[in-house]
Scaffold this motif. Structure first.
Motif: not given
Length: 162
Positions: A21-36
């Motif tokens: 999440e941190a790496l992708l947001k820092r790269a400008g990606f903010d439409q993120l979903r997560f699954a465990a």
């Protein structure tokens, strides 16, 4: 203007999810979903609902997960028509030829190894998204050409009947 890329990150390790999440947001990606887990990913993607319009532009998928591993999850995701062209990047500590072959045979488009190198991850994500955008443009153009061809055939049919 293009819409922001929708990315699903699947990993059973909370630390790995937070790092991605941190790496992708820092790269400008903010439409993120997560699954465990794979099951959570299947639910997020609405795999069991043929009529769903749920979709993503990219899946980052951990290989080593309990119950259903990433390779089997990839295989199942790729059986759904709306996900045929969605790139799946496997994230793995396993870099043996057998595991990589299995991942690619299951439909994965790329892989990154853990620990994730931030520059490599972002580069591979961007490359996968560019490839998907090109496929989407080609499919849209094919649809447009098909409609135009059908219209031309209809007009020719009417004029030859005269």
């Amino acid at each position: 203007m293009t819409e922001p890329a929708r990315i699903l990150v699947v990993d059973d390790t909370p630390v790995a999810l937070r790092l991605m999440e941190a790496l992708l947001k820092r790269a400008g990606f903010d439409q993120l979903r997560f699954a465990a887990s794979a099951d959570e990913a299947f639910a997020a993607l609405a795999l069991d609902d043929e009529n769903s319009d749920a979709t993503v532009d990219l899946v980052l998928l951990d290989v080593m997960m309990p119950k259903i591993d990433g390779i089997e999850a990839c295989r199942r995701i790729k059986t759904v028509v709306r996900y045929e062209d969605v790139p799946i990047v496997m994230v793995t500590t396993l870099d043996s030829a057998n595991h990589l072959t299995a991942a690619f045979e299951a439909g994965a488009s790329d892989y990154v190894t853990k620990p994730v190198e931030p520059v490599e991850l972002v580069a591979r994500v961007r490359a996968a998204l560019r490839h998907k955008a090109a496929l989407d443009r080609r499919r849209e153009r094919e649809r447009e050409l098909t409609v135009r061809l059908e219209e031309a055939e209809r007009r020719l049919g009417k004029s030859s009947a005269i």
